[in-house]
Design a protein around this motif. Sequence first.
Motif, PDB file in Angstrom:
ATOM      1  N   ASP A 136     -12.431  26.902   1.444  1.00 33.05           N
ATOM      2  CA  ASP A 136     -12.219  27.872   1.141  1.00 33.05           C
ATOM      3  C   ASP A 136     -11.343  28.487   2.244  1.00 33.05           C
ATOM      4  O   ASP A 136     -10.529  29.731   2.159  1.00 33.05           O
ATOM      5  CB  ASP A 136     -13.382  28.750   0.876  1.00 33.05           C
ATOM      6  N   TYR A 137     -11.602  28.392   3.594  1.00 32.38           N
ATOM      7  CA  TYR A 137     -11.008  29.084   4.647  1.00 32.38           C
ATOM      8  C   TYR A 137      -9.594  28.310   5.034  1.00 32.38           C
ATOM      9  O   TYR A 137      -9.463  28.295   6.445  1.00 32.38           O
ATOM     10  CB  TYR A 137     -11.974  29.231   5.665  1.00 32.38           C
ATOM     11  N   SER A 138      -9.119  27.605   4.332  1.00 31.07           N
ATOM     12  CA  SER A 138      -7.859  26.949   4.727  1.00 31.07           C
ATOM     13  C   SER A 138      -6.490  27.475   4.146  1.00 31.07           C
ATOM     14  O   SER A 138      -6.637  28.383   3.183  1.00 31.07           O
ATOM     15  CB  SER A 138      -7.775  25.478   4.348  1.00 31.07           C
ATOM     16  N   THR A 139      -5.440  26.927   4.434  1.00 33.03           N
ATOM     17  CA  THR A 139      -4.024  27.488   3.865  1.00 33.03           C
ATOM     18  C   THR A 139      -3.922  27.254   2.513  1.00 33.03           C
ATOM     19  O   THR A 139      -3.739  28.115   1.692  1.00 33.03           O
ATOM     20  CB  THR A 139      -2.921  27.009   4.695  1.00 33.03           C
ATOM     21  N   TYR A 140      -4.399  25.941   1.855  1.00 31.74           N
ATOM     22  CA  TYR A 140      -4.100  25.467   0.459  1.00 31.74           C
ATOM     23  C   TYR A 140      -5.166  25.460  -0.377  1.00 31.74           C
ATOM     24  O   TYR A 140      -5.353  25.512  -1.588  1.00 31.74           O
ATOM     25  CB  TYR A 140      -3.391  24.318   0.331  1.00 31.74           C
ATOM     26  N   HIS A 141      -6.531  25.659   0.201  1.00 37.04           N
ATOM     27  CA  HIS A 141      -7.687  25.563  -0.386  1.00 37.04           C
ATOM     28  C   HIS A 141      -7.953  23.776  -1.074  1.00 37.04           C
ATOM     29  O   HIS A 141      -9.046  23.539  -0.661  1.00 37.04           O
ATOM     30  CB  HIS A 141      -8.005  26.442  -1.504  1.00 37.04           C
ATOM     31  N   HIS A 142      -7.129  23.329  -1.947  1.00 36.66           N
ATOM     32  CA  HIS A 142      -7.282  22.235  -2.696  1.00 36.66           C
ATOM     33  C   HIS A 142      -6.500  21.127  -1.956  1.00 36.66           C
ATOM     34  O   HIS A 142      -5.210  21.394  -1.730  1.00 36.66           O
ATOM     35  CB  HIS A 142      -6.967  22.466  -3.806  1.00 36.66           C
ATOM     36  N   TYR A 143      -7.018  20.170  -1.698  1.00 40.23           N
ATOM     37  CA  TYR A 143      -6.312  18.970  -1.080  1.00 40.23           C
ATOM     38  C   TYR A 143      -6.553  17.553  -1.645  1.00 40.23           C
ATOM     39  O   TYR A 143      -7.837  17.185  -2.019  1.00 40.23           O
ATOM     40  CB  TYR A 143      -6.795  18.734   0.437  1.00 40.23           C
ATOM     41  N   TRP A 144      -5.552  16.899  -1.982  1.00 42.96           N
ATOM     42  CA  TRP A 144      -5.530  15.717  -2.673  1.00 42.96           C
ATOM     43  C   TRP A 144      -4.878  14.686  -1.949  1.00 42.96           C
ATOM     44  O   TRP A 144      -3.865  14.682  -1.547  1.00 42.96           O
ATOM     45  CB  TRP A 144      -4.768  15.919  -4.058  1.00 42.96           C
ATOM     46  N   VAL A 145      -5.548  13.394  -2.287  1.00 40.91           N
ATOM     47  CA  VAL A 145      -4.996  12.002  -1.662  1.00 40.91           C
ATOM     48  C   VAL A 145      -5.160  10.920  -2.641  1.00 40.91           C
ATOM     49  O   VAL A 145      -6.111  10.872  -3.181  1.00 40.91           O
ATOM     50  CB  VAL A 145      -5.734  11.839  -0.191  1.00 40.91           C
ATOM     51  N   GLN A 146      -4.028  10.306  -2.929  1.00 39.17           N
ATOM     52  CA  GLN A 146      -4.071   8.914  -3.279  1.00 39.17           C
ATOM     53  C   GLN A 146      -3.913   7.812  -2.400  1.00 39.17           C
ATOM     54  O   GLN A 146      -2.739   7.961  -1.816  1.00 39.17           O
ATOM     55  CB  GLN A 146      -2.843   8.852  -4.751  1.00 39.17           C
ATOM     56  N   TRP A 168       0.834  -1.090   0.064  1.00 41.01           N
ATOM     57  CA  TRP A 168       0.060   0.085  -0.156  1.00 41.01           C
ATOM     58  C   TRP A 168       0.726   1.386  -0.038  1.00 41.01           C
ATOM     59  O   TRP A 168       1.999   1.172   0.397  1.00 41.01           O
ATOM     60  CB  TRP A 168      -1.157  -0.073   1.074  1.00 41.01           C
ATOM     61  N   GLY A 169       0.431   2.467  -0.570  1.00 41.55           N
ATOM     62  CA  GLY A 169       0.988   3.639  -0.512  1.00 41.55           C
ATOM     63  C   GLY A 169       0.205   4.671  -0.363  1.00 41.55           C
ATOM     64  O   GLY A 169      -1.296   4.593  -0.697  1.00 41.55           O
ATOM     65  N   GLU A 170       0.519   5.909  -0.139  1.00 42.66           N
ATOM     66  CA  GLU A 170      -0.232   7.165   0.045  1.00 42.66           C
ATOM     67  C   GLU A 170       0.504   8.185  -0.750  1.00 42.66           C
ATOM     68  O   GLU A 170       1.844   8.324  -0.232  1.00 42.66           O
ATOM     69  CB  GLU A 170      -0.630   7.404   1.288  1.00 42.66           C
ATOM     70  N   ASN A 171      -0.115   9.283  -1.382  1.00 45.12           N
ATOM     71  CA  ASN A 171       0.448  10.333  -1.765  1.00 45.12           C
ATOM     72  C   ASN A 171      -0.602  11.486  -1.264  1.00 45.12           C
ATOM     73  O   ASN A 171      -1.626  11.257  -1.632  1.00 45.12           O
ATOM     74  CB  ASN A 171       0.369  10.398  -3.405  1.00 45.12           C
ATOM     75  N   ILE A 172      -0.072  12.573  -1.029  1.00 47.64           N
ATOM     76  CA  ILE A 172      -0.886  13.710  -0.526  1.00 47.64           C
ATOM     77  C   ILE A 172      -0.328  15.055  -1.254  1.00 47.64           C
ATOM     78  O   ILE A 172       0.791  15.130  -1.394  1.00 47.64           O
ATOM     79  CB  ILE A 172      -1.002  13.858   0.943  1.00 47.64           C
ATOM     80  N   ALA A 173      -1.220  15.929  -1.556  1.00 46.52           N
ATOM     81  CA  ALA A 173      -0.796  17.061  -2.129  1.00 46.52           C
ATOM     82  C   ALA A 173      -1.931  18.082  -1.753  1.00 46.52           C
ATOM     83  O   ALA A 173      -2.745  17.837  -1.500  1.00 46.52           O
ATOM     84  CB  ALA A 173      -0.606  17.052  -3.723  1.00 46.52           C
TER      85      ALA A 173
END
Length: 146
Positions: free
Chosen positions: A132-142, A88-93
């Motif tokens: 909207d009220y966060s540091t990076y707005h867009h959050y991604w996970v694989q 298993w693995g995880e990528n976040i961005a």
Amino acid sequence: MKKFLLSIVAVFILLGASNAYAAENFAVEVLNLVNAERAKVGVAPLRLADDLQDAAAIRAREIVEYFSHTRPDGSDCFTVMRNRGRTWGENIAAGYGTAYETVDQWMNSQGHRENILNPNFRELGVGYAYEDYSTYHHYWVQLFRG
């Protein structure tokens, strides 16, 4: 007044449905981009797995508050997965608003690239969250599973 309140509730429901629709579309876009990268090096394509999709959606919400491979409760990121498989693995961005930009960022990072191109992985879950009220707005996970 009752009609006004019902209208407000309807707007929130539509916004939630819209975000869910966007996340589902982003998952397919990420899958297609990842499989294109895997094809370039002769690695078998991944397929989306429903349970990994659910787990990745949870992780995407978690990294809005705590951007880490550790979950907010201090546990390992993989504890979100019910069935881990053999590998298993995880990528976040964070920070990019499109699937293309995010996959490009991952492909230009050695560890993330290794996960994407790992021939032992067969399944993928993609999570996306917008705040909207966060540091990076867009959050991604694989989340990957082999």
